[in-house]
Design a protein around this motif. Structure first.
Motif, PDB file in Angstrom:
ATOM      1  N   GLU A 254      45.813  38.323  44.892  1.00 53.54           N
ATOM      2  CA  GLU A 254      45.358  37.002  44.459  1.00 53.54           C
ATOM      3  C   GLU A 254      46.383  35.930  44.834  1.00 53.54           C
TER       4      GLU A 254
ATOM      5  N   ARG B 210      42.480  35.717  37.720  1.00 54.28           N
ATOM      6  CA  ARG B 210      41.065  35.362  37.691  1.00 54.28           C
ATOM      7  C   ARG B 210      40.183  36.575  37.976  1.00 54.28           C
TER       8      ARG B 210
ATOM      9  N   LYS C 128      38.176  38.899  35.301  1.00 57.64           N
ATOM     10  CA  LYS C 128      36.925  38.509  34.655  1.00 57.64           C
ATOM     11  C   LYS C 128      35.703  39.143  35.340  1.00 57.64           C
TER      12      LYS C 128
END
Length: 554
Positions: A226, A20, A23
């Protein structure tokens, strides 16, 4: 290279990572900063800092704005113990600054650490043990379960001692060699520690995920961070911290991608000092944010002052090309770069812009305590007319004509090439004045007198070849009359007189400067300059300087 096949990838990537973080295109807020200069940085020095030097460095870190500072491993050496005691006993720790101390997960070390902390108003106790496959198998020769037990026992002990000790304590845990640890095991051991320490919204636990040795590309580390952010217990009460080293030269990239991936905090050093190739350079990280319009919450407006203290007490040297801080990082030697910078600076001034978009300069050098004069434009044999002209104008006030700048540029480049060295700004000014200004040989202009009727008439008193004489000329203007007197009376041929004048804006504001350019019969341009309290006198002197240069005089 013959033996590449003996190396293998020792990191653990995250399978099917959601990524994620990819982005996001920039770090949009400052992390919590923790300086480890006084521990990680100090232990990597050839000559570790003395007590007095550590105290000076600590005060500088406070001045820069660090609110968390790791001050050492007090159980490891008497010097570090005494330093911590000096900070506490001399009341040198501001109320808004939290000191951090490091300890292994060993009972006698933990107890001595708390002894050293007695009297501290608040502190972070940083517990660690190594978790990688190589460390488990080769160093400790223990199973995963035994490694977890070391961490759990250490966490229980620091919590129980903290409960019995006066002061406000926050806990930090690091699975050392994290990036070479299986991700599920890294999550398991961190969660086991979290379950013991029981974080709360008021007293969060720091989970520090270090790049102890850099073994992968930065995106792999981001995936690992993450993953941990997704799998840590009580994530809302956890501060995820990064401690990147720089073995592959990717410490800054690891940090920035790790922040994008969800980390909250950075441990690093000024100028990247640290073991092997160093820790992540906090100055670079902070200034990268600053250059994107993000307030880093650290004050690097006087980097030269920080460098002076750093180099003196650490005996290290800040490399000239270190991002933002190196002596040469804002310096342009290339002619095309200098020209673009000069035009960009002038464009910004003309437009009166608040934003910064000057070519080749990612940030305004003045924001970090550097000056434009002699710092941005540096002159050597690779330099161009634009840079030299910019330096003469900005530092000394000489706004030379565009056509003259090329002549000056070739002159300076030739001298630099001949000397095999850079020309300093004061040398450039001296050469400029010596070559172009107030030339009096072979024709020395002694006096002039103008009379205006329908046109301007001038009588010039000159000395040439040891003989004084008067020459007369007429023209549409004063300089035209002087020029006609020279060409008609002295049989000197030139054409296409170019002229520019201005008040000298630097130094004595009562003086005027004039520049005159003339072409000889072959089309070669010769420039002269004059400086005088009177603009007419300056222009006449400039013309004679150009004529004397055409004639090969001095």
């Amino acid at each position: 290279m013959k033996h590449a096949n003996k190396y293998q990838r020792t990191y653990f990537n995250v399978e099917n990572a959601p990524m994620r973080w990819i982005k996001k295109d920039y770090v949009d807020h400052a992390p919590i900063w923790c300086s480890v200069d006084l521990r990680d940085g100090n232990q990597s020095l050839i000559i570790p800092m003395s007590l007095e030097e550590k105290l000076e460095f600590f005060k500088m870190l406070v001045k820069v704005g660090f609110k968390e500072i790791e001050v050492g491993f007090p159980a490891a050496s008497e010097t570090e113990y005494e330093f911590l005691r000096a900070l506490i006993d001399q009341n040198l720790i501001p109320d808004d600054v939290t000191i951090q101390v490091l300890t292994q997960a060993r009972e006698h070390i933990i107890r001595k650490t708390f002894d050293a902390l007695k009297g501290a108003k608040k502190a972070i106790v940083h517990l660690y043990n190594s978790t990688s496959v190589a460390q488990r198998e080769q160093v400790f020769k223990k199973s995963k379960e035994e490694i977890i037990q070391i961490a759990v026992d250490g966490a229980k002990l620091i919590k129980s001692i903290a409960d019995e000790t006066k002061g406000n304590y926050q806990f930090e845990y690091s699975p050392e060699s994290f990036t070479q640890t299986e991700m599920d095991f890294a999550a398991d051991i961190c969660n086991a520690v979290i379950d013991v320490l029981k974080p709360t919204p008021e007293n969060k636990v720091i989970i520090n995920l270090p790049v102890t040795v850099q073994v992968s590309m930065p995106h792999v580390y981001a995936n690992q961070i993450e993953y941990m952010c997704d799998h840590l217990h009580e994530r809302e009460n956890i501060i995820v911290s990064l401690h990147p080293h720089n073995d592959r030269g990717c410490g800054v990239a690891d940090s920035e991608m790790g922040l994008l991936a969800g980390a909250d905090r950075i441990e690093g050093t000024l100028f990247g000092n640290g073991e092997r190739t160093g820790n992540v350079d906090i100055i670079t990280l902070a200034m990268n944010m600053y250059s994107q319009g993000v307030e880093p919450n650290l004050d690097f407006t006087n980097i030269p002052e920080i460098i002076e203290v750093y180099e003196r007490v650490t005996r290290m040297h800040v490399y000239e090309r270190s991002p933002y801080s190196g002596e040469l990082v804002f310096a342009a030697f290339s002619g095309s770069h200098q020209d673009a910078i000069a035009k960009g600076m002038k464009w910004r001034e003309e437009k009166q812009l608040d934003t910064w978009t000057v070519p080749y300069l990612p940030v305004d050098p003045q924001d970090v305590g550097r000056q434009y004069d002699g710092g941005v434009i540096r002159i050597n044999s690779q330099s161009g007319k634009g840079g030299i002209g910019y330096l003469l104008e900005q530092k000394y006030g000489y706004d030379t004509p565009k056509e003259m700048r090329e002549d000056i540029g070739y002159l300076m480049k030739g001298i630099s090439d001949h000397r095999h060295q850079e020309l300093k700004s004061d040398e450039i000014l001296e050469i400029f004045k010596q070559e172009y200004f107030n030339k009096t040989m072979p024709i020395h202009m002694l006096d002039y007198h103008f009379v205006r009727t329908n046109e301007v008439m001038v009588t010039l008193t000159i000395e040439m070849n040891g003989e004084k004489r008067d020459i007369v000329g007429r023209g549409n203007g004063r300089l035209d009359a002087v020029s006609n007197a020279i060409t008609s009376s002295l049989n000197i041929n030139y054409k296409d007189l170019l002229y520019k004048e201005h008040a000298l804006t630097k130094g004595s504001t009562s003086q005027a400067v004039a520049y005159v350019g003339i072409h000889d019969e072959k089309g070669l341009m010769y420039w002269g300059a004059g400086i005088h309290d009177d603009i007419i006198a300056a222009s006449v002197i400039a013309l004679f300087s150009a004529v004397n240069r055409l004639m090969g005089g001095k």
